[in-house]
Design a protein around this motif. Structure first.
Motif, short mmCIF file in Angstrom:
data_model
loop_
_atom_site.label_atom_id
_atom_site.label_comp_id
_atom_site.label_asym_id
_atom_site.label_seq_id
_atom_site.Cartn_x
_atom_site.Cartn_y
_atom_site.Cartn_z
N ALA A 157 43.34 111.05 48.84
CA ALA A 157 42.10 111.35 49.55
C ALA A 157 40.90 111.21 48.62
O ALA A 157 39.84 110.70 49.00
N VAL A 158 41.04 111.69 47.38
CA VAL A 158 39.97 111.55 46.39
C VAL A 158 39.66 110.08 46.14
O VAL A 158 38.49 109.69 46.00
N GLU A 159 40.69 109.25 46.09
CA GLU A 159 40.49 107.81 45.89
C GLU A 159 39.65 107.21 47.02
O GLU A 159 38.67 106.50 46.79
N GLY A 160 40.04 107.49 48.25
CA GLY A 160 39.31 106.94 49.39
C GLY A 160 37.89 107.46 49.46
O GLY A 160 36.95 106.71 49.79
N TYR A 161 37.73 108.73 49.16
CA TYR A 161 36.40 109.35 49.17
C TYR A 161 35.49 108.67 48.14
O TYR A 161 34.33 108.32 48.44
N THR A 162 36.02 108.46 46.95
CA THR A 162 35.23 107.83 45.88
C THR A 162 34.86 106.40 46.23
O THR A 162 33.71 105.98 46.07
N GLU A 163 35.84 105.63 46.73
CA GLU A 163 35.59 104.23 47.12
C GLU A 163 34.50 104.14 48.19
O GLU A 163 33.62 103.29 48.13
N ALA A 164 34.60 105.02 49.20
CA ALA A 164 33.66 104.94 50.32
C ALA A 164 32.24 105.26 49.87
O ALA A 164 31.28 104.59 50.28
N LEU A 165 32.07 106.27 49.04
CA LEU A 165 30.74 106.61 48.55
C LEU A 165 30.16 105.46 47.71
O LEU A 165 28.97 105.14 47.81
N ALA A 166 31.02 104.85 46.90
CA ALA A 166 30.55 103.79 46.00
C ALA A 166 30.06 102.56 46.75
O ALA A 166 29.23 101.80 46.23
N CYS A 167 30.51 102.35 48.00
CA CYS A 167 30.16 101.12 48.70
C CYS A 167 28.79 101.19 49.37
O CYS A 167 28.26 100.15 49.77
N TYR A 168 28.22 102.40 49.49
CA TYR A 168 26.88 102.44 50.10
C TYR A 168 25.89 103.36 49.39
O TYR A 168 24.70 103.06 49.33
N VAL A 169 26.36 104.47 48.81
CA VAL A 169 25.44 105.35 48.09
C VAL A 169 25.00 104.71 46.78
O VAL A 169 23.83 104.79 46.39
N THR A 170 25.95 104.04 46.11
CA THR A 170 25.60 103.39 44.84
C THR A 170 24.51 102.32 45.00
O THR A 170 23.48 102.38 44.32
N PRO A 171 24.68 101.34 45.89
CA PRO A 171 23.65 100.29 45.97
C PRO A 171 22.31 100.76 46.51
O PRO A 171 21.27 100.20 46.16
N HIS A 172 22.30 101.79 47.33
CA HIS A 172 21.05 102.23 47.94
C HIS A 172 20.32 103.32 47.15
O HIS A 172 19.10 103.41 47.20
#
Length: 284
Positions: A157-172
Motif C-alpha cells: 500500500a505504501v508503494e502504491g501511495y508513493t507512486e500515485a503522489l509522485a505522478c501528479y503532486v511532484t510535477p505540479h
C-alpha cells in the motif's frame, strides 16, 4: 543546504540512525516518537555523535498528536523540507491465525500512519513549492513473503501511495516522493518480529508449524547477506535527501536488489513508470 527534517519512529533502530546522520549533515532535525519515555537511546546516540536534535511527541495513529507536532515545527522554522515516515511495526503470522484486530493495527501503523503524517505536511510543502516525503518501505512492499502477508499488504500500500503522489503532486507542486526498500535491518525490529511469532501463538502445533520453522531457519541462514545495519540504510536515505532528482523507489543493498529484480529491472528507480503515467493520465 540545511533542511528542516521531521522523522517519525525515532526512539530506536533506523530512526535513531536517521536522526544522527541528518544532524551530522547539518540539518535541523525533529526526531519524534510515540512514547517520550523511550528517548534514552536517541539521547545517548546524539550525545555520542556530538550532535543535537529536537525531540517531539508524535503518535502516527493519532491525528491530534501529528497536528500538534507539525504546528510546533512550522511555528519554530516556518517550513518542513523533509518528512521521513519511518515509524512501523513487523508482523509474522498466517492469515488464518491472525486476529482482525491485529490486521487493522498493522495496516494502521504501517500504512495509515504514513498517510496521516503526509497529509499533515503536504499543505506546507505545497505553499513552499518544494519538499520531500520519504517513506521507509521494505522489500516486502514489492515481494510477498511467507507469513508476512499482512505486513506485506501494508508495505505494498505504501508503494502504491508513493507512486500515485509522485505522478501528479511532484510535477505540479515540486514535492518529491521516495519509498526506500530495505531488506532486513540488524536492530531490535528483526528480533522482536521473531519473538512475536511465539508471543502471538504463531508456533501453534498445527499444519503451519513445519512451514513456519522452515521460514525461521531460512531467515537465520540468510544472515549477513540479507541484513544491514541501521546506519547503512540511513546512508541510503541521506543520499536521497541530497539528490537533485531523487528516485521514486530505491533498494538499499545488493541482496534487496537481487530479491526484487524481477519487478524492478526495467525501471529500477520508478522514473520510467512515473513519466508514462504523467503522460497517459495528465498529458505531461
Amino acid at each position: 543546504m540545511q533542511r528542516t527534517i521531521l522523522i517519525t519512529g525515532a526512539s530506536t533502530g533506523l530512526g535513531v540512525s536517521l536522526a544522527v546522520q541528518a544532524a551530522r549533515a547539518g540539518h535541523k532535525v525533529y526526531a519524534s516518537m510515540r512514547n517520550m519515555d523511550k528517548r534514552a537511546g536517541l539521547d545517548a546516540a546524539t550525545s555520542a555523535a556530538g550532535v543535537s536534535v529536537t525531540c517531539l511527541q508524535l503518535d502516527v495513529q493519532d491525528d491530534t498528536s501529528i497536528a500538534a507536532a507539525v504546528a510546533k515545527i512550522i511555528s519554530a522554522e516556518g517550513r518542513i523540507d523533509v518528512l521521513i515516515n519511518n515509524a512501523g511495526a513487523g508482523y509474522v503470522r498466517s492469515t488464518e491465525q491472525a486476529l482482525m484486530s491485529e490486521v487493522e493495527w498493522v495496516m494502521d501503523v504501517n500504512f495509515t500512519g504514513v498517510v496521516r503524517c503526509t497529509k499533515a505536511v503536504i499543505p506546507h510543502m505545497r505553499v513552499a513549492r518544494s519538499g520531500h516525503v520519504i517513506n521507509i518501505g521494505s522489500v516486502g512492499g514489492l515481494v510477498g513473503q511467507p507469513f508476512n502477508e499482512i505486513y506485506c499488504a501494508a508495505k505494498f500500500a505504501v508503494e502504491g501511495y508513493t507512486e500515485a503522489l509522485a505522478c501528479y503532486v511532484t510535477p505540479h507542486f515540486g514535492i518529491n516522493f521516495t519509498v526506500v526498500e530495505p531488506g532486513g535491518i540488524k536492530t531490535e525490529f528483526a528480533n522482536s518480529v521473531l519473538k512475536q511469532v511465539g508471543d502471538t501463538g504463531g508456533l501453534l502445533d498445527d499444519e503451519y508449524l513445519p512451514i513456519l520453522q522452515a521460514y525461521i531457519s531460512g531467515s537465520q541462514a540468510r544472515g549477513e547477506a540479507a541484513y544491514q545495519t541501521a546506519d547503512e540504510v540511513a546512508e541510503v536515505v541521506m543520499r536521497c535527501i541530497s539528490a537533485n532528482n531523487p528516485p521514486i523507489r530505491t533498494r538499499t543493498s545488493d541482496w534487496s536488489e537481487e530479491l526484487c529484480s524481477l519487478k524492478t529491472e526495467s525501471d529500477p528507480d520508478g522514473k520510467r513508470l512515473q513519466a508514462k503515467v504523467m503522460q497517459g493520465f495528465l498529458g505531461l
